[in-house]
Enzyme design. Structure first.
Site, PDB file in Angstrom:
ATOM      1  CB  CYS A   1      -0.662   2.749   4.002  1.00 23.81           C
ATOM      2  SG  CYS A   1      -2.089   2.172   3.001  1.00 23.81           S
ATOM      3  CG  ASP A   2       3.010   0.962   4.498  1.00 21.45           C
ATOM      4  OD1 ASP A   2       2.603   1.580   5.239  1.00 21.45           O
ATOM      5  OD2 ASP A   2       2.749  -0.320   3.883  1.00 21.45           O
TER       6      ASP A   2
ATOM      7  CB  CYS B   1      -0.992   0.021   1.179  1.00 22.85           C
ATOM      8  SG  CYS B   1      -1.950   1.388   1.053  1.00 22.85           S
TER       9      CYS B   1
END
Ligand SMILES: Cc1cc2nc3c(=O)[nH]c(=O)nc-3n(C[C@H](O)[C@H](O)[C@H](O)COP(=O)(O)OP(=O)(O)OC[C@H]3O[C@@H](n4cnc5c(N)ncnc54)[C@H](O)[C@@H]3O)c2cc1C
Length: 308
Positions: free
Chosen positions: A135-136, A132
Site C-alpha cells: 500500500c505505502d 503495508c
C-alpha cells in the site's frame, strides 16, 4: 435468522471453509471485515500455491472470492465484536449492532501486524511508519527506508521496495537472519540492501514525517542512528482473537488451541482454522486446507447434534 454455521473471516481459511460448508448444504453466513486478509498486503508474487507457478496475492484471493460467491452462502461485510454461547446456540455480536445465532462457528480471523511498541511508532503512522509495503511502498520513491524484521515478510518487503527506494536497511534483532535462502539470494541481487543484525529498534524520530530511527547494537550496547524517511514494520502477526476470549484456550503467542483432527476448540461446535490457531506453518495452502477440514468437521458435528 438462525444459521447452521457462521464463519468469521474472509482470508484463505474462511473462504475455503465457506466453499466446503456450502457444498455440504449447510445454511451458512460468512462475516468478514474484508476479503483477502493478509493477501491484501502481499507485496510479491505467490510462488508456492499449487497450480500457480507465480501469481500475485491479490489475484489469487480474487479468484478465491469469486469461487466463494458462486456458492449458496450468505456474506456480510462487518466486524465481529463478540462470540457468546447461549444454551444450544452461539450468538455473534457485530459492529453494526446485530446479534446473529448459529449452531456452529468457525473462527478464521487470521492475524494482524504486530506493532513495535517503541516511542514514535504510533505518532508517525501514515507519516513514514507503515505496516503495508504494497500500500505505502510507492510513496518512498528514491528515499532511504528501514524494514524492521529479518524474516520472510521483512525480506519480501525489502525486495518489493528495491524497485522503488534508493537504499533499504533491514534490521534484525537476533544474531541470525530467518528468511528463506531464496529470499536471501534475491536480496543480494538488489545491490541496495544493507542487513544489520543484533539491532533492536528503540525509537522513531521526525517532525512532520519520519527522519530517523535509533537502534541499539546488542553486542556493543551502543545506540546508533539511521537516517531514513520510512519505516516498514515486518515483525510478525498478532492473532485476531479479541472477540472470543472466554470460549477458547490460548498458547503463549495468543493463538487458539485446537484439536488437529477436527480443528475444534475446547468449546464443542466452535472451530478455529488458519493463522488464528496454534498451527506452526502459516501459509495460504495450509490455511485453505484447515478451512476445508474445519467445515467438514463442523458438518459432522451438526449431523451428530441433530441426530441426538
Ligand atoms: C507479506 C506477507 C507475505 C506472505 N507471503 C506468502 C506466500 O508467498 N505464500 C503463502 O503461502 N503465504 C504467504 N503469506 C501468509 C498468508 O498470507 C497467510 O498464511 C494466510 O493469509 C492466512 O490466512 P487466514 O485466512 O488464516 O488469515 P488472514 O489472511 O489473516 O485473513 C483473516 C480474515 O479475517 C478477517 N477478520 C479478522 N478479524 C475479524 C473480525 N473481528 N470480524 C470479521 N472479520 C475479521 C480479516 O478481515 C481477514 O479477511 C504471507 C503473508 C504476508 C503478511
Amino acid at each position: 435468522m438462525n444459521y447452521d454455521l457462521i464463519i468469521i473471516g474472509g482470508g484463505p481459511a474462511g473462504i475455503t471453509a465457506g466453499i466446503y460448508a456450502a457444498r455440504q448444504k449447510l445454511n451458512t453466513l460468512l462475516i468478514t471485515k474484508n476479503f483477502g486478509g493478509q493477501l491484501n498486503n502481499k507485496a510479491v508474487a505467490v510462488e508456492n500455491y499449487p497450480g500457480f507457478e507465480r501469481i500475485s496475492g491479490l489475484e489469487l484471493i480474487q479468484r478465491f472470492e469469486s469461487h466463494l460467491k458462486k456458492q449458496e452462502i450468505e456474506i456480510k461485510i462487518d466486524e465481529v465484536l463478540k462470540v457468546e454461547k447461549k444454551t444450544d446456540n452461539f450468538v455473534i455480536v457485530t459492529k453494526d449492532k446485530q446479534k446473529i445465532e448459529s449452531r456452529a462457528v468457525i473462527i478464521a480471523s487470521g492475524a494482524d501486524p504486530r506493532p513495535l511498541e517503541v516511542p514514535g511508532e504510533k505518532e508517525f503512522i501514515g507519516k513514514g511508519v507503515s505496516y503495508c509495503v504494497l500500500c505505502d511502498g510507492p510513496f518512498f520513491k528514491n528515499k532511504t527506508v528501514a524494514v524492521i524484521g529479518g524474516g520472510n515478510a521483512g525480506f519480501e518487503a525489502a525486495i518489493f521496495l528495491s524497485n522503488i527506494a534508493k537504499k533499504i536497511y533491514i534490521l534484525e534483532n537476533s544474531p541470525q537472519i530467518r528468511a528463506f535462502a531464496d529470499n536471501q539470494e534475491k536480496i543480494k541481487k538488489t545491490g541496495k540492501t544493507e542487513i544489520i543484525i543484533n539491532a533492536v529498534l528503540k525509537e522513531i524520530k521526525g517532525d512532520k514525517f519520519v527522519k530517523s530511527t535509533i537502534y541499539q547494537d546488542m553486542i556493543t550496547k551502543e545506540l546508533k542512528t539511521l537516517e531514513v524517511e520510512g519505516v516498514f514494520v515486518e515483525i510478525g502477526n498478532q492473532p485476531a482473537t479479541s472477540f472470543v476470549k472466554d470460549l477458547v484456550d490460548f498458547n503463549e503467542r495468543d493463538e487458539i488451541k485446537v484439536d488437529f483432527e477436527t480443528f475444534q476448540t475446547r468449546t464443542p461446535g466452535l472451530f478455529a482454522a488458519g493463522d488464528v490457531n496454534l498451527g506452526r506453518y502459516k501459509q495460504i495452502v495450509t490455511a485453505a486446507g484447515e478451512g476445508a477440514k474445519a467445515a467438514l468437521a463442523a458438518s459432522n458435528y451438526l449431523q451428530e447434534i441433530n441426530s441426538i
